[in-house]
Design an enzyme around this catalytic site. Structure first.
Site, short mmCIF file in Angstrom:
data_model
loop_
_atom_site.label_atom_id
_atom_site.label_comp_id
_atom_site.label_asym_id
_atom_site.label_seq_id
_atom_site.Cartn_x
_atom_site.Cartn_y
_atom_site.Cartn_z
N GLU A 118 0.82 -1.35 0.04
CA GLU A 118 0.07 0.03 -0.03
C GLU A 118 0.82 1.01 0.04
O GLU A 118 0.60 2.25 -0.71
CB GLU A 118 -0.87 -0.01 1.02
N HIS A 121 2.12 1.73 -3.29
CA HIS A 121 1.23 2.31 -4.29
C HIS A 121 1.05 3.86 -4.25
O HIS A 121 1.10 4.74 -5.00
CB HIS A 121 -0.20 1.98 -3.80
N TYR A 127 4.93 9.81 -7.18
CA TYR A 127 5.56 9.86 -8.16
C TYR A 127 5.12 10.52 -9.57
O TYR A 127 5.76 11.14 -10.33
CB TYR A 127 6.35 8.36 -8.47
N GLU A 191 -11.08 -2.40 -1.86
CA GLU A 191 -10.27 -2.87 -2.82
C GLU A 191 -10.72 -3.44 -4.09
O GLU A 191 -10.09 -3.58 -5.07
CB GLU A 191 -9.38 -3.99 -2.08
N GLU A 225 -3.10 -5.20 -6.24
CA GLU A 225 -4.62 -5.19 -5.61
C GLU A 225 -5.31 -6.31 -5.90
O GLU A 225 -6.32 -6.59 -4.99
CB GLU A 225 -5.43 -3.97 -5.90
N HIS A 228 -4.45 -8.47 -3.15
CA HIS A 228 -5.04 -8.22 -1.75
C HIS A 228 -6.31 -8.73 -1.79
O HIS A 228 -6.98 -9.05 -0.60
CB HIS A 228 -5.05 -6.67 -1.68
FE FE Z 1 -4.45 -2.78 -1.16
#
Ligand code: FE
Length: 344
Positions: A118, A121, A127, A191, A225, A228
């Protein structure tokens, strides 16, 4: 908490995702929840960093006056406005809500990996924003300024409140259901549903050969993800079988209701962010798409489909389908060099 001194070994059948024995959280073996160890190893094999991806072409396109339309710029900014804070909410949930209450050490191993992902991300969005010279304070504050983003985050944050309470403890049917609700709101809705209009828009850009560096960042994020989500669903299903009575008929109806609320918030977000549609994706198509993926999530936690909507973006299922994940990511040009950092 002191642990009893004993030569009595842990009984694997007593292991629980939540409400397990105190000693369980310290001993990785014997391992019961094999899905967690598998997810941990997959996460390590998929390791990546945002700085490995070239943003040069995106920088040129973002600066140029004639590559992106004003609608496309606005869509890109708003999608980032959702993303930039979503993974911080995710990280907090993993570290401050899940971790403390999960008593399976193999699940905790993966949660540590997930928490770090996370952070990666959030780094990726930072960035992108920095590379393109976007207004950071505008993008990172959108979750409080843009109604449709606020509503999504607010659903997750308000339902999580009980579990974040420092006095909250699992172990009663009511609290176990509260915890399971948190898990479903976080994994399935946040998610599994709330990221997906934004993912679709990013792949829309990619299909037009626009902002491809940003889209590649998002591809890696989507791969993480989907792991996840997969892990969250496995934990949810494990708790259902480990705690008799938790998955009652009333509770199931409550969960279906919450997921339906999430679906409405997600397609409202898509409609407000892309009022005229984008790359041939219009409001109705987003609605169908969100309903389609919600049905898939519902099925995976053993609940009936609610919508029976066709998938209007079949190219998205190519990108997302876990079974096709390997082919999809074969295009990766650089391999992560785990050993490289050791040459000091
Ligand atoms: Fe996640």
């Amino acid at each position: 908490m002191p642990i009893a001194k004993t030569s009595k070994r842990i009984d694997i059948n007593q292991r629980r995702v939540i409400n397990g024995a105190d000693a369980d959280v310290i001993q990785l073996y014997p391992m019961k929840h094999a899905f967690a160890w598998q997810a941990y190893n997959t996460g390590n094999a998929n390791h990546w960093l945002p700085t490995e991806i070239s943003m040069q072409k995106d920088i040129e396109q973002w600066k140029s006056k004639n590559v992106l339309s004003p609608d496309e710029r606005q869509a890109f900014e708003t999608v980032l406005g959702f993303f930039t804070t979503a993974d911080s909410i995710a990280a907090n949930n993993v570290v401050l809500a899940f971790y403390k209450h999960v008593t399976s050490p193999e699940c905790r191993m993966y949660l540590l990996r997930q928490g770090y992902e996370e952070a990666i991300h959030t780094h990726a969005y930072q960035y992108i924003v920095e590379s393109l010279g976007m207004d950071e304070s505008k993008i990172f504050n959108m979750y409080r300024e843009v109604e449709a983003i606020y509503e999504k985050d607010n659903l997750v944050l308000s339902l999580n409140e009980g579990v974040f309470d420092p006095h909250f403890k699992t172990g009663t049917l009511e609290n176990d259901q509260k915890f399971l609700e948190n898990m479903i709101v976080f994994s399935v809705i946040m998610e599994g549903i709330f990221f997906y209009s934004a993912f679709a828009v990013m792949f829309g850009f990619q299909r037009q050969n626009k902002l491809v560096g940003s889209a590649e960042q998002i591809q890696y994020i989507m791969r993480d993800e989907s792991q996840h989500l997969n892990f969250g669903i496995n934990m949810i299903n494990a708790i259902k079988t480990e705690i008799p009575g938790v998955w009652s008929k009333d509770f199931q109806e409550h969960i279906i209701e919450l997921i339906r609320r999430g679906v409405v918030l997600e397609y409202t977000f898509a409609r407000e962010v892309f009022p005229k549609g984008i790359f041939g994706m219009n409001a109705e198509a987003f609605k169908q798409y969100i309903e389609h993926i919600a049905d898939r999530r519902l099925e995976r936690i053993g609940l009936p489909r609610q919508y029976e909507s066709e998938n209007p973006f079949p190219w998205m299922s190519e990108a997302i389908d876990l079974s096709k994940e390997k082919n999809f990511f074969e295009t990766r040009v650089t391999e992560y060099q785990v050993g490289g950092a050791l040459e000091w």
